[in-house]
Design a protein around this motif. Structure first.
Motif, mmCIF file in Angstrom:
data_model
loop_
_atom_site.group_PDB
_atom_site.id
_atom_site.type_symbol
_atom_site.label_atom_id
_atom_site.label_comp_id
_atom_site.label_asym_id
_atom_site.label_seq_id
_atom_site.Cartn_x
_atom_site.Cartn_y
_atom_site.Cartn_z
ATOM 1 N N ARG A 100 38.731 -7.027 -26.539
ATOM 2 C CA ARG A 100 38.109 -7.915 -25.682
ATOM 3 C C ARG A 100 39.481 -8.686 -24.933
ATOM 4 O O ARG A 100 39.112 -9.034 -23.567
ATOM 5 C CB ARG A 100 37.350 -9.154 -26.434
ATOM 6 N N ARG A 115 40.579 -6.247 -22.321
ATOM 7 C CA ARG A 115 39.632 -6.029 -20.895
ATOM 8 C C ARG A 115 39.963 -7.270 -19.991
ATOM 9 O O ARG A 115 39.818 -7.135 -18.846
ATOM 10 C CB ARG A 115 38.135 -6.354 -21.466
ATOM 11 N N GLN A 116 40.359 -8.434 -20.487
ATOM 12 C CA GLN A 116 40.619 -9.638 -19.695
ATOM 13 C C GLN A 116 42.221 -9.449 -18.948
ATOM 14 O O GLN A 116 42.099 -9.941 -18.074
ATOM 15 C CB GLN A 116 40.587 -10.845 -20.647
#
Length: 516
Positions: free
Chosen positions: A51, A54-55
């Motif tokens: 996560r 992805r950012q």
């Protein structure tokens, strides 16, 4: 592993934190603080890193790989420990709140246990080697006499003990016998029941949790400076039968033995919640102004320790209070304190019958007006239900007195000074069960609920070890809270499901067992 045997269920244990119940979390944390278990709170590392990438990670080149490594390092070194610390604190706080809620509810039920009332009691603190300490109390709970008897091994002075008992029962006109539920309790109860007295004398077994704490406390020393701890403990056992509330308020609630993990939770929060519960219970029942101890009076709204002591001193110097108004003569009793406390203080047999009700003195004029309108006395108004039915309640509403206050007043006139607690019942354990070795699966036994936790109820079946009725075994329907089915000191019938002799654990069930 031997040292941590009681935590065996958690040796290789993992669970989603949101599903981990309060009692499990507190047990795991206690084992951790004792150095017996290693505990960690872990999010799913791969999912978290994915996560974050992805950012923050863009593209697929040398630069983005460097950012990817920095992201992973930041997560492992900084974010993950921070998450663990935050969720550990958050989950502990939530578990504390739940444990405190359970404890306060248990304490409330214990304090509101049925009282025997004012009877002359012979109380016994049982024992084998040291003998049984016997005290005789008058109807107000004052100590009249104390001595030791030795009906059990190794001394076995059974005949002498029986003779002493009969003499005491006759000399002090004893109406009831109270026995502590500690060591030698069952044997002492059998000994008493095998005796024949000139009249029927009920025998009650009373929980002695916290009696030793009370007997060594400053309160007990002040009450009985000339007696040792064993006498004070026996007096407490007798008084608990007469009025559990008045006696138990003298003991630190944490020592009464009805909580779960009470020493592991936030102590400031716990103390505040327990003190509030004690105060609520005392105010709900009300206290007899002419017999209450200074300690009991301290729990009444508006009365601090000094003012409570002043009331007791005034009573000692001037005799019993004849009216609530007389309270204003007590040193340092101001109008504000009087306003807060008066409604909770009762005076049985007072000249004004309202002084023995929960009606506040500032509302007396309303009741007086009702009686005047019906052309009767206040005594007649309290005694006659038909008269009260004629009252047109809305006629007494004023800018300062609303409908709820008037309804409360009428409700109180229906049961003036009545104790909201239930009546007490005699209880007997199964005569054939003495130790855990006597238990067999399938046995149906009488028991008393001693403690309630989130996961079930502990039941005293007359042996040293209490059995557990798990939440799932309390009723055939689904229940989320044991207090839906059972309450502290409730008499229940249970079936023995399983006995673990090594760990001294007894599993009980109430499903399919006929309750009286």
């Amino acid at each position: 592993e031997e040292e941590a045997a009681k935590y065996r269920d958690y040796f290789d244990f993992s669970e989603a934190l949101k599903r981990c119940t309060s009692h499990r979390l507190l047990a795991i944390r206690r084992a951790e603080s004792e150095g017996l278990l290693k505990v960690s709170i872990n999010p799913d590392d791969e999912a978290c890193i994915e996560r974050l990438e992805r950012q923050f990670v863009r593209g697929n080149n040398e630069c983005s790989r460097q950012v990817g490594e920095a992201t992973t390092d930041a997560y492992k070194r900084l974010l993950k420990p921070s998450i663990e610390t935050e969720f550990a604190a958050q989950s502990k706080e939530k578990a504390d709140d739940e444990a405190i809620r359970v404890f306060t509810e248990n304490l409330r039920q214990l304090l509101l246990a049925p009282p025997l009332g004012q009877k002359r009691v012979l109380a016994i603190d049982p024992g084998f080697r040291t003998g049984c300490k016997v005290v005789c109390l008058d109807a107000q709970g004052n100590l009249l006499h104390n001595e030791n008897i030795y009906p059990h091994p190794p001394i076995n002075k059974t005949g002498e003990a029986a003779s002493k008992l009969r003499k005491m029962i006759e000399a002090y006109q004893i109406e009831v016998i109270s026995i502590g539920n500690g060591t030698a309790s069952r044997e002492t109860e059998d000994f008493i029941n095998s005796q024949s007295f000139d009249r029927q004398i009920p025998v009650f077994v009373v929980s002695e949790q916290g009696a030793s704490i009370y007997s060594a406390s400053k309160i007990a020393r002040d009450e009985f400076p000339d007696y040792d701890v064993t006498v004070r403990g026996a007096v407490s056992i007798g008084r608990r039968l007469m009025d559990p509330l008045a006696e138990l308020v003298k003991i630190d609630p944490k020592s009464i033995g009805v909580g779960q993990y009470q020493h592991d939770v936030d102590q400031t929060k716990l103390k505040k919640a327990l003190d509030q519960t004690v105060e609520n219970c005392v105010n709900l029942v009300g206290v007899n102004l002419n017999t209450a101890s200074s300690h009991l009076l301290t729990s009444i709204s508006g009365l601090g320790p000094q003012l409570a002591q002043n009331i007791v001193n005034y009573r000692a110097e001037n005799g019993a209070f004849s009216s609530r108004k007389e309270l204003m003569k007590v040193p340092r009793m101001g109008a504000k304190a009087f306003e807060q406390c008066a409604g909770f203080l009762r005076i049985p047999g007072a000249k004004n019958p309202l002084d023995n009700t929960a009606v506040h003195p500032e509302s007396y004029h309303i009741v007086e007006q009702m009686a005047k309108d019906l052309k009767c006395t206040i005594d007649e108004l309290i005694a006659d239900k038909e008269l009260r039915r004629k009252i047109n309640i809305s006629a007494y509403i004023t800018p300062t007195v609303g409908l709820p206050t008037l309804q409360d007043i009428l409700q109180e006139l229906d049961k003036p000074g009545r104790d909201p607690r239930k009546a007490i019942k005699v209880f007997e354990f199964d005569k054939n069960v003495r130790t855990i070795a006597d238990l067999r699966e399938g046995m149906i036994l009488p028991g008393i609920v001693g403690n309630i936790t989130n996961f079930g109820a502990f039941v005293d079946i007359g042996i040293k070890e209490n059995g557990l009725v798990h939440l799932s075994q309390l009723a055939e329907r689904f229940i989320s809270d044991p207090t839906e089915v059972v309450s502290i000191h409730q008499h229940v019938m249970v079936r023995v499901m399983n006995v673990d002799y090594d760990r001294k654990r007894i599993q009980l069930s109430m499903i399919g067992v006929q309750q009286d």
